[in-house]
Design an enzyme around this catalytic site. Structure first.
Site, PDB file in Angstrom:
ATOM      1  N   SER A 139       1.022  -1.235  -0.210  1.00 35.69           N
ATOM      2  CA  SER A 139      -0.007  -0.071   0.322  1.00 35.69           C
ATOM      3  C   SER A 139       0.846   1.069  -0.030  1.00 35.69           C
ATOM      4  CB  SER A 139      -0.665   0.092   1.170  1.00 35.69           C
ATOM      5  OG  SER A 139      -1.816  -1.016   1.249  1.00 35.69           O
TER       6      SER A 139
ATOM      7  N   HIS B  66      -1.456  -2.757  -7.076  1.00 33.04           N
ATOM      8  CA  HIS B  66      -1.796  -2.148  -5.819  1.00 33.04           C
ATOM      9  C   HIS B  66      -3.469  -2.392  -5.936  1.00 33.04           C
ATOM     10  CE1 HIS B  66      -3.159   0.912  -2.289  1.00 33.04           C
ATOM     11  NE2 HIS B  66      -3.068  -0.480  -1.880  1.00 33.04           N
TER      12      HIS B  66
ATOM     13  N   GLU C 166      -3.937   0.350  -8.980  1.00 29.45           N
ATOM     14  CA  GLU C 166      -3.004   1.209  -9.094  1.00 29.45           C
ATOM     15  C   GLU C 166      -1.792   0.598  -9.860  1.00 29.45           C
ATOM     16  OE1 GLU C 166      -3.137   5.016  -6.109  1.00 29.45           O
ATOM     17  OE2 GLU C 166      -2.692   3.206  -5.083  1.00 29.45           O
TER      18      GLU C 166
ATOM     19  N   ASN D 282      -3.759   6.093  -1.154  1.00 29.27           N
ATOM     20  CA  ASN D 282      -3.342   6.162   0.438  1.00 29.27           C
ATOM     21  C   ASN D 282      -2.775   7.561   0.478  1.00 29.27           C
ATOM     22  OD1 ASN D 282      -4.641   3.914   1.171  1.00 29.27           O
ATOM     23  ND2 ASN D 282      -2.963   2.748   0.481  1.00 29.27           N
TER      24      ASN D 282
HETATM   25  P1  NAD Z   1      -3.388  -9.525   6.228  1.00 31.18           P
HETATM   26  O1  NAD Z   1      -2.790  -9.257   7.625  1.00 31.18           O
HETATM   27  O2  NAD Z   1      -4.677  -9.912   6.219  1.00 31.18           O
HETATM   28  O3  NAD Z   1      -2.784 -10.617   5.618  1.00 31.18           O
HETATM   29  C1  NAD Z   1      -1.362 -10.917   5.485  1.00 31.18           C
HETATM   30  C2  NAD Z   1      -1.055 -12.371   5.090  1.00 31.18           C
HETATM   31  O4  NAD Z   1       0.266 -12.394   4.853  1.00 31.18           O
HETATM   32  C3  NAD Z   1      -1.136 -13.296   6.505  1.00 31.18           C
HETATM   33  O5  NAD Z   1      -2.036 -14.383   5.946  1.00 31.18           O
HETATM   34  C4  NAD Z   1       0.138 -13.764   6.890  1.00 31.18           C
HETATM   35  O6  NAD Z   1       0.382 -15.132   7.200  1.00 31.18           O
HETATM   36  C5  NAD Z   1       0.913 -13.496   5.264  1.00 31.18           C
HETATM   37  N1  NAD Z   1       2.395 -13.498   5.558  1.00 31.18           N
HETATM   38  C6  NAD Z   1       3.141 -13.054   6.516  1.00 31.18           C
HETATM   39  N2  NAD Z   1       4.493 -12.970   6.431  1.00 31.18           N
HETATM   40  C7  NAD Z   1       4.467 -14.090   5.370  1.00 31.18           C
HETATM   41  C8  NAD Z   1       5.433 -14.815   4.698  1.00 31.18           C
HETATM   42  N3  NAD Z   1       6.789 -14.607   5.000  1.00 31.18           N
HETATM   43  N4  NAD Z   1       5.252 -15.500   3.779  1.00 31.18           N
HETATM   44  C9  NAD Z   1       3.922 -15.677   3.388  1.00 31.18           C
HETATM   45  N5  NAD Z   1       2.957 -15.107   3.803  1.00 31.18           N
HETATM   46  C10 NAD Z   1       3.158 -14.409   4.860  1.00 31.18           C
HETATM   47  O7  NAD Z   1      -2.746  -8.220   5.572  1.00 31.18           O
HETATM   48  P2  NAD Z   1      -3.841  -7.789   4.111  1.00 31.18           P
HETATM   49  O8  NAD Z   1      -4.550  -6.710   4.565  1.00 31.18           O
HETATM   50  O9  NAD Z   1      -4.222  -8.765   3.249  1.00 31.18           O
HETATM   51  O10 NAD Z   1      -2.588  -6.883   3.516  1.00 31.18           O
HETATM   52  C11 NAD Z   1      -1.599  -7.449   2.610  1.00 31.18           C
HETATM   53  C12 NAD Z   1      -0.976  -6.738   1.751  1.00 31.18           C
HETATM   54  O11 NAD Z   1      -1.824  -5.949   0.931  1.00 31.18           O
HETATM   55  C13 NAD Z   1      -0.272  -5.423   2.766  1.00 31.18           C
HETATM   56  O12 NAD Z   1       0.992  -5.109   2.018  1.00 31.18           O
HETATM   57  C14 NAD Z   1      -1.135  -4.297   2.648  1.00 31.18           C
HETATM   58  O13 NAD Z   1      -0.567  -3.162   2.747  1.00 31.18           O
HETATM   59  C15 NAD Z   1      -1.957  -4.389   1.163  1.00 31.18           C
HETATM   60  N6  NAD Z   1      -3.119  -3.578   0.922  1.00 31.18           N
HETATM   61  C16 NAD Z   1      -4.155  -3.961   1.995  1.00 31.18           C
HETATM   62  C17 NAD Z   1      -5.332  -3.387   1.692  1.00 31.18           C
HETATM   63  C18 NAD Z   1      -6.394  -3.523   2.797  1.00 31.18           C
HETATM   64  O14 NAD Z   1      -7.373  -2.763   2.835  1.00 31.18           O
HETATM   65  N7  NAD Z   1      -6.266  -4.186   4.253  1.00 31.18           N
HETATM   66  C19 NAD Z   1      -5.658  -2.719   0.613  1.00 31.18           C
HETATM   67  C20 NAD Z   1      -4.580  -2.725  -0.544  1.00 31.18           C
HETATM   68  C21 NAD Z   1      -3.478  -3.214  -0.155  1.00 31.18           C
END
Ligand code: NAD
Length: 291
Positions: free
Chosen positions: A118, A139, A151, A189
């Site tokens: 993000s 993104h 994005e 963001n």
């Molecule tokens: P989340 O906490 O729901 O999921 C993250 C996952 O990554 C977890 O299942 C965790 O076990 C896994 N993980 C952690 N370390 C790991 C590793 N070494 N190998 C494999 N898997 C691993 O988080 P999320 O909300 O899905 O966010 C994930 C990414 O997407 C982040 O970079 C976040 O910034 C981005 N993002 C989030 C949103 C949102 O609204 N939540 C929106 C756009 C982008």
């Protein structure tokens, strides 16, 4: 053509990306730290696909076909034959770079690598791989099956071909691409997070409570959901990470994370995904404001 996609991280975003890719007819390998987490991700995808079917948006045959295209793994070597691997793990630069270090040696030199970060610099993440020219930011927005935007963020070294192939893939998923330059938090963001952070300051300073702040922005600014509901939905840990990236990356105090946001994350109150944030999601069907 991207016929096989890998998704690393089966959380909120990884499951959403796997969901739309499988629906678009692409084979998906979804990996996480353990099979238990990967399976939890697939259960969520199944639930969300059935919800779409119950609303008449897709038929049952498509649900089964999409589920059949998703393979689970707890090991990055499962991504060996993917055309594109999208990293969607926790928003932490050390976590992401350690994934790329382990991933690159086990995938083809032709494989494109994308990050769903993000906020973190795509150029810096790309530099931690063996293929900066084949690396790009993709993104997606949350929830991925519903939100139309992606994005696309080329880093300084991203090759035109990498950009063109990820653009074609975005369109194949029926998403609308927007190109952003690689500056902290990109476009959405950069604008959205300071507003959420300001809503948390408004709560912290006692200007309003959770309910009045969310109602004010829904009815006064015509936002579909209030900023504190949205923060819970995104995940407060993710919100804090993005504010830290803005604060450090742009070196401007206007981006300082609200201490109340820091406190909530320290408490493990991460929003919807942990059952409690600015609302309590565990006490019944209707979320209850916590302040
Ligand atoms: P989340 O906490 O729901 O999921 C993250 C996952 O990554 C977890 O299942 C965790 O076990 C896994 N993980 C952690 N370390 C790991 C590793 N070494 N190998 C494999 N898997 C691993 O988080 P999320 O909300 O899905 O966010 C994930 C990414 O997407 C982040 O970079 C976040 O910034 C981005 N993002 C989030 C949103 C949102 O609204 N939540 C929106 C756009 C982008």
């Amino acid at each position: 053509m991207i016929n096989k996609v890998g998704v690393v991280g089966a959380g909120q975003m990884g499951t959403g990306i796997a969901h739309v890719a499988a629906l678009a007819g692409v084979d998906v390998t979804l990996s996480d730290l353990s099979m238990e987490r990967a399976e939890g991700g697939k259960s969520l995808i199944e639930k969300n696909l059935h919800r779409q079917a119950s609303k008449g948006k897709i038929d049952d045959a498509l649900v089964q076909a999409a589920l059949g295209r998703i393979t689970l793994a707890d090991d990055l070597s499962a991504h060996g034959s993917d055309d594109l691997v999208i990293e969607a793990a926790t928003e932490d630069e050390a976590v992401k770079t350690s994934i790329f270090k382990a991933l690159c040696p086990v995938i083809s030199s032709e494989t494109l690598v994308a990050s769903n970060t993000s906020s973190i610099s795509i150029t810096r993440l790309a530099a931690s791989t063996d293929r900066p020219e084949k690396f790009i930011g993709m993104h997606f927005m949350n929830p991925v099956p519903v939100m139309k935007l992606v994005e696309l963020i080329p880093g300084i070294a991203t090759a035109d071909e990498t950009f063109e192939r990820s653009l074609a893939f975005t369109k194949a998923l029926k998403k609308t691409p927007v190109i952003s330059e690689d500056f902290p938090a990109f476009i959405v963001n950069r604008i959205l997070m300071p507003m959420i952070n300001e809503a948390i300051y408004t709560l912290y300073e006692g200007v309003g409570n959770v309910e009045s702040i969310d109602t004010a922005m829904r009815l006064g600014a015509n936002h579909p959901m209030g900023p504190l509901t949205l923060a819970d939905f995104i995940g407060l840990d993710t919100c804090l990470s993005i504010m830290q990236v803005l604060y450090e990356g742009l070196a401007d105090t206007k981006y300082r994370p609200c201490p109340l946001l820091v406190k909530y994350v320290e408490a493990g109150w991460l929003g919807l995904k942990s059952g409690r944030g600015f609302y309590d999601y565990q006490s019944g069907d209707v979320p209850v404001p916590t302040r």
